[in-house]
Design a protein around this motif. Structure first.
Motif, PDB file in Angstrom:
ATOM      1  N   LYS A 134       4.173   5.053  50.032  1.00 50.27           N
ATOM      2  CA  LYS A 134       4.234   6.459  50.443  1.00 50.27           C
ATOM      3  C   LYS A 134       5.677   6.780  50.775  1.00 50.27           C
ATOM      4  O   LYS A 134       6.225   6.275  51.748  1.00 50.27           O
ATOM      5  CB  LYS A 134       3.357   6.698  51.675  1.00 50.27           C
ATOM      6  CG  LYS A 134       3.403   8.139  52.187  1.00 50.27           C
ATOM      7  CD  LYS A 134       2.502   8.310  53.387  1.00 50.27           C
ATOM      8  CE  LYS A 134       2.564   9.729  53.923  1.00 50.27           C
ATOM      9  NZ  LYS A 134       3.931  10.111  54.388  1.00 50.27           N
ATOM     10  N   GLN A 135       6.289   7.612  49.938  1.00 50.75           N
ATOM     11  CA  GLN A 135       7.667   8.018  50.231  1.00 50.75           C
ATOM     12  C   GLN A 135       7.645   9.003  51.388  1.00 50.75           C
ATOM     13  O   GLN A 135       6.779   9.873  51.474  1.00 50.75           O
ATOM     14  CB  GLN A 135       8.313   8.643  48.993  1.00 50.75           C
ATOM     15  CG  GLN A 135       9.768   9.041  49.251  1.00 50.75           C
ATOM     16  CD  GLN A 135      10.541   9.342  47.981  1.00 50.75           C
ATOM     17  OE1 GLN A 135      10.496   8.590  47.018  1.00 50.75           O
ATOM     18  NE2 GLN A 135      11.266  10.454  47.984  1.00 50.75           N
ATOM     19  N   ASN A 136       8.579   8.850  52.311  1.00 43.82           N
ATOM     20  CA  ASN A 136       8.630   9.777  53.437  1.00 43.82           C
ATOM     21  C   ASN A 136       9.229  11.113  53.000  1.00 43.82           C
ATOM     22  O   ASN A 136       9.930  11.200  51.994  1.00 43.82           O
ATOM     23  CB  ASN A 136       9.434   9.166  54.587  1.00 43.82           C
ATOM     24  CG  ASN A 136       8.646   8.062  55.273  1.00 43.82           C
ATOM     25  OD1 ASN A 136       7.414   8.091  55.271  1.00 43.82           O
ATOM     26  ND2 ASN A 136       9.347   7.089  55.832  1.00 43.82           N
ATOM     27  N   SER A 137       8.940  12.141  53.791  1.00 41.63           N
ATOM     28  CA  SER A 137       9.336  13.491  53.392  1.00 41.63           C
ATOM     29  C   SER A 137      10.852  13.643  53.326  1.00 41.63           C
ATOM     30  O   SER A 137      11.370  14.469  52.575  1.00 41.63           O
ATOM     31  CB  SER A 137       8.729  14.507  54.361  1.00 41.63           C
ATOM     32  OG  SER A 137       9.106  14.164  55.685  1.00 41.63           O
ATOM     33  N   SER A 138      11.576  12.814  54.088  1.00 41.49           N
ATOM     34  CA  SER A 138      13.040  12.877  54.045  1.00 41.49           C
ATOM     35  C   SER A 138      13.590  12.486  52.674  1.00 41.49           C
ATOM     36  O   SER A 138      14.714  12.811  52.337  1.00 41.49           O
ATOM     37  CB  SER A 138      13.632  11.915  55.089  1.00 41.49           C
ATOM     38  OG  SER A 138      13.441  10.564  54.671  1.00 41.49           O
ATOM     39  N   LYS A 169      15.429   3.668  50.751  1.00 40.59           N
ATOM     40  CA  LYS A 169      15.733   3.823  49.333  1.00 40.59           C
ATOM     41  C   LYS A 169      17.217   3.529  49.143  1.00 40.59           C
ATOM     42  O   LYS A 169      18.039   3.842  50.003  1.00 40.59           O
ATOM     43  CB  LYS A 169      15.450   5.261  48.876  1.00 40.59           C
ATOM     44  CG  LYS A 169      13.979   5.584  48.796  1.00 40.59           C
ATOM     45  CD  LYS A 169      13.753   6.978  48.226  1.00 40.59           C
ATOM     46  CE  LYS A 169      13.874   6.978  46.697  1.00 40.59           C
ATOM     47  NZ  LYS A 169      13.344   8.268  46.142  1.00 40.59           N
ATOM     48  N   LYS A 170      17.549   2.935  48.044  1.00 43.76           N
ATOM     49  CA  LYS A 170      18.966   2.767  47.726  1.00 43.76           C
ATOM     50  C   LYS A 170      19.396   3.921  46.820  1.00 43.76           C
ATOM     51  O   LYS A 170      20.398   4.574  47.046  1.00 43.76           O
ATOM     52  CB  LYS A 170      19.201   1.434  47.011  1.00 43.76           C
ATOM     53  CG  LYS A 170      20.671   1.129  46.831  1.00 43.76           C
ATOM     54  CD  LYS A 170      20.895  -0.257  46.271  1.00 43.76           C
ATOM     55  CE  LYS A 170      22.388  -0.597  46.313  1.00 43.76           C
ATOM     56  NZ  LYS A 170      22.640  -1.894  45.660  1.00 43.76           N
ATOM     57  N   ASN A 171      18.573   4.147  45.828  1.00 44.56           N
ATOM     58  CA  ASN A 171      18.833   5.244  44.893  1.00 44.56           C
ATOM     59  C   ASN A 171      17.977   6.445  45.311  1.00 44.56           C
ATOM     60  O   ASN A 171      16.780   6.499  45.033  1.00 44.56           O
ATOM     61  CB  ASN A 171      18.475   4.778  43.478  1.00 44.56           C
ATOM     62  CG  ASN A 171      18.557   5.918  42.480  1.00 44.56           C
ATOM     63  OD1 ASN A 171      19.104   6.992  42.776  1.00 44.56           O
ATOM     64  ND2 ASN A 171      17.982   5.688  41.304  1.00 44.56           N
ATOM     65  N   LEU A 172      18.611   7.409  45.982  1.00 48.35           N
ATOM     66  CA  LEU A 172      17.842   8.537  46.525  1.00 48.35           C
ATOM     67  C   LEU A 172      17.250   9.383  45.400  1.00 48.35           C
ATOM     68  O   LEU A 172      16.278  10.117  45.598  1.00 48.35           O
ATOM     69  CB  LEU A 172      18.718   9.396  47.438  1.00 48.35           C
ATOM     70  CG  LEU A 172      19.231   8.688  48.692  1.00 48.35           C
ATOM     71  CD1 LEU A 172      19.987   9.678  49.586  1.00 48.35           C
ATOM     72  CD2 LEU A 172      18.107   8.035  49.472  1.00 48.35           C
ATOM     73  N   ALA A 173      17.840   9.263  44.200  1.00 43.34           N
ATOM     74  CA  ALA A 173      17.344  10.053  43.068  1.00 43.34           C
ATOM     75  C   ALA A 173      16.107   9.436  42.417  1.00 43.34           C
ATOM     76  O   ALA A 173      15.480  10.049  41.550  1.00 43.34           O
ATOM     77  CB  ALA A 173      18.450  10.195  42.022  1.00 43.34           C
ATOM     78  N   LYS A 189      14.461   9.616  51.990  1.00 42.63           N
ATOM     79  CA  LYS A 189      15.429   8.538  52.193  1.00 42.63           C
ATOM     80  C   LYS A 189      14.788   7.162  52.324  1.00 42.63           C
ATOM     81  O   LYS A 189      15.465   6.142  52.240  1.00 42.63           O
ATOM     82  CB  LYS A 189      16.245   8.809  53.456  1.00 42.63           C
ATOM     83  CG  LYS A 189      17.142  10.023  53.316  1.00 42.63           C
ATOM     84  CD  LYS A 189      18.022  10.173  54.526  1.00 42.63           C
ATOM     85  CE  LYS A 189      18.938  11.376  54.382  1.00 42.63           C
ATOM     86  NZ  LYS A 189      19.567  11.725  55.662  1.00 42.63           N
ATOM     87  N   ASN A 190      13.514   7.163  52.593  1.00 39.72           N
ATOM     88  CA  ASN A 190      12.846   5.869  52.749  1.00 39.72           C
ATOM     89  C   ASN A 190      11.355   6.067  52.525  1.00 39.72           C
ATOM     90  O   ASN A 190      10.898   7.187  52.240  1.00 39.72           O
ATOM     91  CB  ASN A 190      13.132   5.275  54.137  1.00 39.72           C
ATOM     92  CG  ASN A 190      12.918   6.287  55.253  1.00 39.72           C
ATOM     93  OD1 ASN A 190      11.892   6.968  55.271  1.00 39.72           O
ATOM     94  ND2 ASN A 190      13.882   6.404  56.155  1.00 39.72           N
ATOM     95  N   GLY A 191      10.624   5.000  52.624  1.00 35.86           N
ATOM     96  CA  GLY A 191       9.196   5.093  52.399  1.00 35.86           C
ATOM     97  C   GLY A 191       8.493   3.918  53.026  1.00 35.86           C
ATOM     98  O   GLY A 191       9.127   2.963  53.479  1.00 35.86           O
ATOM     99  N   VAL A 192       7.176   4.019  53.029  1.00 34.70           N
ATOM    100  CA  VAL A 192       6.367   2.942  53.602  1.00 34.70           C
ATOM    101  C   VAL A 192       5.759   2.128  52.460  1.00 34.70           C
ATOM    102  O   VAL A 192       5.244   2.690  51.489  1.00 34.70           O
ATOM    103  CB  VAL A 192       5.264   3.514  54.509  1.00 34.70           C
ATOM    104  CG1 VAL A 192       4.409   2.387  55.093  1.00 34.70           C
ATOM    105  CG2 VAL A 192       5.882   4.355  55.624  1.00 34.70           C
TER     106      VAL A 192
END
Lengths: 352, 352, 352
Positions: free
Chosen positions: A115-119, A150-154, A121-124
């Motif tokens: 689950k990617q977080n809404s920011s 995340k390393k690659n935000l894209a 920038k990271n996820g669970v």
């Protein structure tokens, strides 16, 4: 160049369904068991007396359940949590069969939720990890979830999949040691007079002993488990953190509490499951750990001589358990609570 | 009276060609191997997974090369270096065959060089030490030289003999494990993707992990090796030194660096030789050790599946390796450099 | 509620003649022996070289006498001394037969003396503890006496019975290892040149080495022995004591002194008895322990190749033994004396 240094996985590197084999298979030795006693003060005779283990029906003396767990768990750190922002939780920890000296444990993890977080920038990431012995038989299985950068935000967000996890491992899913002969001499070997029928739901046990953690012992333990998370070992790195100190690995606190709770739970011979747990506050060298137990539930089992107790293990730092009434308020945890663990033990029944 | 206390040898007590047997033969146990993991965080599966060792062709799991070295070396301290002014160096360290749990190591040293210093107060002694197993097979051999006090200043100077020592152990002199089967699963067990062909001369690996040394752990390690040099153990004695602290045994730093350099050198399974080394600055409890590796040379071997890398292991204290560019200048070593070790590892080749 | 926490026995709970079985039987492993070396620096080859032990006639390598003693002793703590006001003394400690890796020790204690103090608030309890192996053969036996609180002050005073204890274990009561082959190579393995005939009554050995105790190592040792006395582990509890620090278990000091006294007593291979002992002052982490030995007596034995030395082991803290002349004055012990132990060793005779 540092291109050969494994930077670990970032959020976008985890794929649903993928199975990640972890490095460093480990053969358990009697050196591990002696160190575990020295590091924790464990006194459960099932793990330090071969004749006692044999009298219960074991083929040989099994190692401490938590020693097996910490070693199995340690293997997952380089692949799963090295870039973790936070270790969010674990659940459904099953102690499937005993581990013996000479067994070799190998751990792998399957990605079961993302689950990617809404920011963005990271996820669970949720993983189910399984540790098998040299015969490829599973001995331990557990779910944990971590928040990872995340390393690659894209990188595109994966489809959100949140696994369905049990609140606790049900009695019917507990694996019982077979044959497990309950006998009259158990109380002599454990020194404990209380058995399954003697406990009641809601009862609290305030274990009086305390154990002060020092830097050498917590790092020795964490190294023994081959858990390489840097925040436990690198004091220079940790100087720049708010506390300025190496963090004690949560497993060290769990093992301390298990050993401290021997007084009052002497006959709780085996851990059958860990249902969930929270490291409510961090621990550092110098902290003295205390433990309080609450009986959450009491189950019969398909074994005439064994019962199960679902217990809540409350770890405290620097305050004895008879000075704490409210573990948690609407404001959150009492500041001295370091651990709130829900687990299930096997304990002989009386009158058999 | 203290006449029965062995005061150790002084310079004039060493005779060229003499062979000194060292006390305290030592049988290696799995307790030693577990402690070594706990003390260093070593994760090389060759030394912690019996099935992995067997898959490579070993008859049983060998112990860590440095654990064997430190134990073998420790035996020489009471006879060789107890009156040393300085440990000047070592060279030509050969790992001749693997050491297994159950082996008993016995060490002896031959005096191979002597040179009285111009002051007449001390001199340099060169010894070649050899450690044999219970079958009298040599397992380790090394040369070290130490500066030792004279007790009797009137004792005549011996003839000066300075041994001819190799700058490094040549590839042809490396003893290879036989048969050593390289297979596809090695990378799974080590977690490392890089093999002999992937490294290049001049390449630097800046290993990110740090390990903080504490008093208990460095003294436990040094005691485990039965190295009894007082400056590691006696804080009361060391209060009168400039630093005022117990000195960390250099072998503790070497083992820390070896474990830290696992990240990036996962497949460097065995140490074949130590070509030389300098403990550039002392280490004390509280220091955080980091490590950087430079690839010095790259050799094929008379084994189709193995190659050798000659490496430079730079140990640093309290500064991560990405903050250090110049290890050594015309002024000498960077003040945070604690170790500059030249050694050779065996590493599988790709594509076999 | 804390009703399930074993509060331990109070003075009125001890009945003359009663035999108390102690919990937690313990199987000795090679992990224990490795840890003992790491914790103490012991170098006696009888306990670390299997070939050496076999050469003397042992069926396998015996574990260190004091490791066996501390483990056997630790088991008595929860039942005997958890409510002790003071550990008053011990006597008649007999090392009946060697303990080997794989043996399981179980300890029980018989109440052999009782004396209520005139205050009516506490009393002295004498127990003879015996540790047996898995074949129910006694391996260790000792007497200790402790002052224990009464809980129920109204409980009637028991009949006063004070056991008759020997000032020392007589030579005829020492159990000798059989067959025990003394041979020429013993001095090579121990590194010691002095045998039974070389010592003389009244002789003092000032062992030069010092060992600084740290919190991790003394708590690791005490946990290894499964001694759960809280004052060694709980720094939070101990903050309210005058010294404010965890107390070092007396057995840790005894083991440190035994290891330190190896220099000068290299051939004192086995402890046959401890005749009595006093922990004259407490020890804390940070203290450096030194040791001095006085030869009290010298006995022939019914074995042509072995003699016995009755020795006085003086443990000191933070002062080397060559700075102490008077151990004890009319004012009591020198403030740096931590241990005054009377014990008996077996040592080969020369010329056999």
């Amino acid at each position: 160049m540092t291109g050969k240094i494994n930077a670990g996985r970032f959020f976008e590197d985890f794929k649903l369904g993928e199975v990640i084999p972890h490095a460093t298979p480990r053969t358990i030795t009697s050196g591990d068991t002696a160190l575990y006693i020295a590091l924790t003060g464990a006194r459960n005779p099932l793990h330090c007396s071969a004749p006692f283990a044999l009298s219960l029906g074991y083929a040989q003396m099994p190692i401490d359940d938590l020693l097996a767990f910490h070693i199995a768990f340690g293997k997952t750190v380089p692949d799963i949590s090295v870039n973790a922002v936070a270790n969010l939780g674990y659940a459904d920890v099953r102690f499937i069969q005993p581990v013996f000296v000479g067994d070799t444990l190998t751990t792998s993890s399957e990605v079961i939720g993302l689950k990617q977080n809404s920011s963005g920038k990271n996820g669970v990431v949720w993983v189910r990890s399984t540790s098998v012995n040299q015969d490829q038989q599973p001995v331990l299985s557990w779910v944990r979830w971590v928040m990872v950068h995340k390393k690659n935000l894209a990188a595109p967000a994966p489809e959100t999949v949140i696994p369905d996890l049990p609140a606790f491992v049900a009695a019917k899913d507990l694996r019982l040691p077979a044959p497990f002969n309950v006998h009259q001499e158990i109380a002599v070997a454990t020194g404990g007079r209380y058995f399954w029928e003697d406990y009641s739901v809601g009862e609290r046990l305030r274990h009086p002993a305390g154990l002060t953690i020092n830097d050498s012992d917590h790092t020795l333990a964490t190294h023994l488990y081959q858990n390489n998370a840097r925040l436990h070992f690198d004091a220079h790195l940790m100087q720049s953190t708010p506390q300025g100190l190496r963090l004690v690995y949560g497993g060290v606190v769990i093992s301390a509490c298990r050993a401290l709770s021997f007084e009052g739970l002497e006959n709780a011979l085996s851990i059958a499951a860990i249902n969930g747990g929270t490291h409510a506050n961090p621990s550092y060298a110098g902290d003295t750990i205390y433990c309080m137990t609450e009986v959450l539930d009491q189950w019969t089992l398909p074994h005439p001589q064994l019962g199960a107790l679902r217990l809540r293990m409350i770890g405290l730092k620097n305050i004895p358990p008879d000075h704490v009434e409210n573990i948690k308020t609407s404001q959150g945890y009492h500041p001295n609570v370091v651990l709130d663990l829900d687990y299930t033990v096997l304990i002989p029944r009386k009158g058999n």
